[in-house]
Design an enzyme around this catalytic site. Structure first.
Site, short mmCIF file in Angstrom:
data_model
loop_
_atom_site.label_atom_id
_atom_site.label_comp_id
_atom_site.label_asym_id
_atom_site.label_seq_id
_atom_site.Cartn_x
_atom_site.Cartn_y
_atom_site.Cartn_z
N SER A 41 0.65 -1.41 -0.07
CA SER A 41 -0.14 -0.21 -0.31
C SER A 41 0.90 1.19 -0.02
CB SER A 41 -0.75 0.03 1.22
OG SER A 41 -1.33 0.90 1.46
N TYR A 61 -1.24 0.01 10.21
CA TYR A 61 -1.97 -0.42 8.92
C TYR A 61 -0.69 -0.34 8.11
CZ TYR A 61 -3.73 -0.89 3.57
OH TYR A 61 -3.78 -1.56 3.22
N1 NAP Z 1 -8.74 -1.09 -0.91
C1 NAP Z 1 -7.66 0.13 -0.43
O1 NAP Z 1 -7.84 1.58 -0.81
C2 NAP Z 1 -6.83 -0.57 -0.31
C3 NAP Z 1 -5.38 0.96 -0.47
C4 NAP Z 1 -3.78 -0.10 -0.25
C5 NAP Z 1 -4.20 -1.27 -0.39
N2 NAP Z 1 -4.70 -2.06 0.24
C6 NAP Z 1 -4.70 -3.49 0.14
O2 NAP Z 1 -5.56 -4.40 -1.02
C7 NAP Z 1 -5.57 -5.08 -0.24
C8 NAP Z 1 -6.56 -6.19 -1.03
O3 NAP Z 1 -7.92 -5.38 -0.25
P1 NAP Z 1 -9.28 -4.65 -0.74
O4 NAP Z 1 -9.24 -3.74 -0.62
O5 NAP Z 1 -9.95 -5.68 -1.80
O6 NAP Z 1 -9.93 -5.24 0.64
P2 NAP Z 1 -11.36 -6.02 0.97
O7 NAP Z 1 -12.22 -7.09 -0.39
O8 NAP Z 1 -11.25 -5.88 2.39
O9 NAP Z 1 -10.18 -7.49 0.80
C9 NAP Z 1 -9.21 -7.89 1.76
C10 NAP Z 1 -9.64 -9.50 2.07
O10 NAP Z 1 -8.64 -9.67 2.64
C11 NAP Z 1 -9.35 -11.25 3.33
N3 NAP Z 1 -8.89 -11.32 4.80
C12 NAP Z 1 -8.52 -10.47 5.60
N4 NAP Z 1 -7.78 -12.05 6.84
C13 NAP Z 1 -7.70 -12.77 6.11
C14 NAP Z 1 -7.09 -14.31 6.21
N5 NAP Z 1 -6.63 -14.22 7.88
N6 NAP Z 1 -7.43 -15.55 6.03
C15 NAP Z 1 -7.86 -15.25 4.78
N7 NAP Z 1 -7.71 -13.78 4.13
C16 NAP Z 1 -8.20 -12.48 5.01
C17 NAP Z 1 -10.36 -10.97 3.22
O11 NAP Z 1 -11.00 -12.03 3.50
P3 NAP Z 1 -13.04 -12.04 4.24
O12 NAP Z 1 -13.60 -11.19 3.31
O13 NAP Z 1 -13.78 -13.23 5.34
O14 NAP Z 1 -12.46 -10.54 6.13
C18 NAP Z 1 -10.87 -9.62 2.27
O15 NAP Z 1 -11.14 -10.86 1.70
C19 NAP Z 1 -5.37 -5.51 0.94
O16 NAP Z 1 -3.95 -6.49 1.08
C20 NAP Z 1 -5.08 -3.92 1.07
O17 NAP Z 1 -4.51 -3.75 2.80
C21 NAP Z 1 -6.19 -1.45 -0.46
#
Ligand code: NAP
Length: 263
Positions: free
Chosen positions: A156, A169
């Site tokens: 990120s 985070y």
């Molecule tokens: N959205 C943003 O603005 C943003 C910006 C920078 C970086 N990111 C990064 O991008 C990545 C994807 O995030 P996203 O935006 O797509 O958010 P998201 O839709 O909330 O996805 C996060 C995923 O991680 C899974 N997860 C969390 N803990 C876990 C565990 N212990 N075992 C297995 N799965 C687990 C969640 O599963 P559940 O559905 O079961 O909870 C969910 O599917 C993450 O690494 C996040 O930090 C996001």
């Protein structure tokens, strides 16, 4: 674990002909799901891992209808690092190899809570940093043995500089980015690509409750950039691209000024 029979695909990959073989960790993430839709359309073979079995089954079924030539799944809590070696060995066996591992799982955590409760801080660090290090230790050695593969990992922009609003985070992602930089330095000469993906704010479940989230980047556009960076075997991707100069400026603000800002 569920499977669907393989069919033909036009997507060719380095080292073998046939559909790309992709392992996705955190496959129910909004960003991962959008990226998988692109790969499904290309006829890829996918192994999907997520902790919520119902959501995982729905994503797998959708990707099959969108054209994935093979989909297998495992419902696993990725915090459980003891399970990683068996899970990963099973996944590459199921895919009959692996071209790309895509690590997308992560938690935002609750910054005010983490400031008071070390257990919550440790949980954020474990999910976002320790668990990916465990996965990448196995995956990088698998790829080095074969002198091939792309390890694409979502870190990120928050990891580029600690800010008071989300430094737990941010520090988990800073650790991850530093680990990926070192891993790349080790394995690039072995023919293995390590891609550090640094999204700015993206509209997904993770950010839906945030103020101004309607202005965040579109997840499908972010996914397109990620899929293209994997194909081009890039080292680092800021996405959307404007976050690269923005973070350059933020990283270079003098500490005496930065510590007074409300970021
Ligand atoms: N959205 C943003 O603005 C943003 C910006 C920078 C970086 N990111 C990064 O991008 C990545 C994807 O995030 P996203 O935006 O797509 O958010 P998201 O839709 O909330 O996805 C996060 C995923 O991680 C899974 N997860 C969390 N803990 C876990 C565990 N212990 N075992 C297995 N799965 C687990 C969640 O599963 P559940 O559905 O079961 O909870 C969910 O599917 C993450 O690494 C996040 O930090 C996001």
């Amino acid at each position: 674990m569920s499977t669907s029979p393989a069919t033909s695909s036009s997507l060719q990959t380095a080292g073998h002909s046939g559909p790309k073989k992709i392992l996705v960790l955190g496959a129910t993430s909004g960003i991962a799901e959008a990226t998988c839709r692109i790969w499904a359309k290309q006829g890829a073979r996918l192994f999907l891992v997520a902790r919520n079995a119902d959501k995982l089954a729905a994503v797998a079924a959708d990707l099959k209808t969108r054209g994935a030539s093979y989909v297998d799944t495992a419902a696993v809590d990725l915090d459980d690092t003891a399970q990683h070696p068996a899970l990963l060995a099973h996944a590459v066996n199921s895919l009959t190899g692996m071209d790309v591992a895509y690590l997308a799982h992560g938690v935002l955590g609750d910054q005010p809570r983490a400031e008071q409760e070390f257990a919550h801080a440790a949980q954020i660090l474990h999910t976002n940093f320790v668990a990916p290090v465990s996965l990448l230790t196995w995956l990088s050695n698998y790829c080095v043995q074969r002198h091939a593969g792309v390890l694409a990992v979502i870190s990120s922009v928050a990891g580029d500089r600690g800010r008071k609003s989300n430094y737990l985070y941010g520090s988990s992602k800073a650790g991850l980015s530093a680990f990926l930089g070192g891993l790349r330095n080790r394995v690039d000469r072995e023919g293995v690509t390590v891609l550090t993906i640094k999204p700015g704010p993206v509209r997904t479940a993770m950010t839906s409750a945030m103020k101004g989230s309607e202005k965040f980047a579109d997840v499908n556009k972010v996914a397109q950039s990620i899929a293209a960076a994997i194909d081009k075997r890039k080292d680092t991707l800021y996405v959307p691209f404007q976050w690269q100069p923005i973070l350059f400026v933020i990283r270079n603000i003098p500490e005496r000024v930065f510590k007074k800002l409300n970021l």
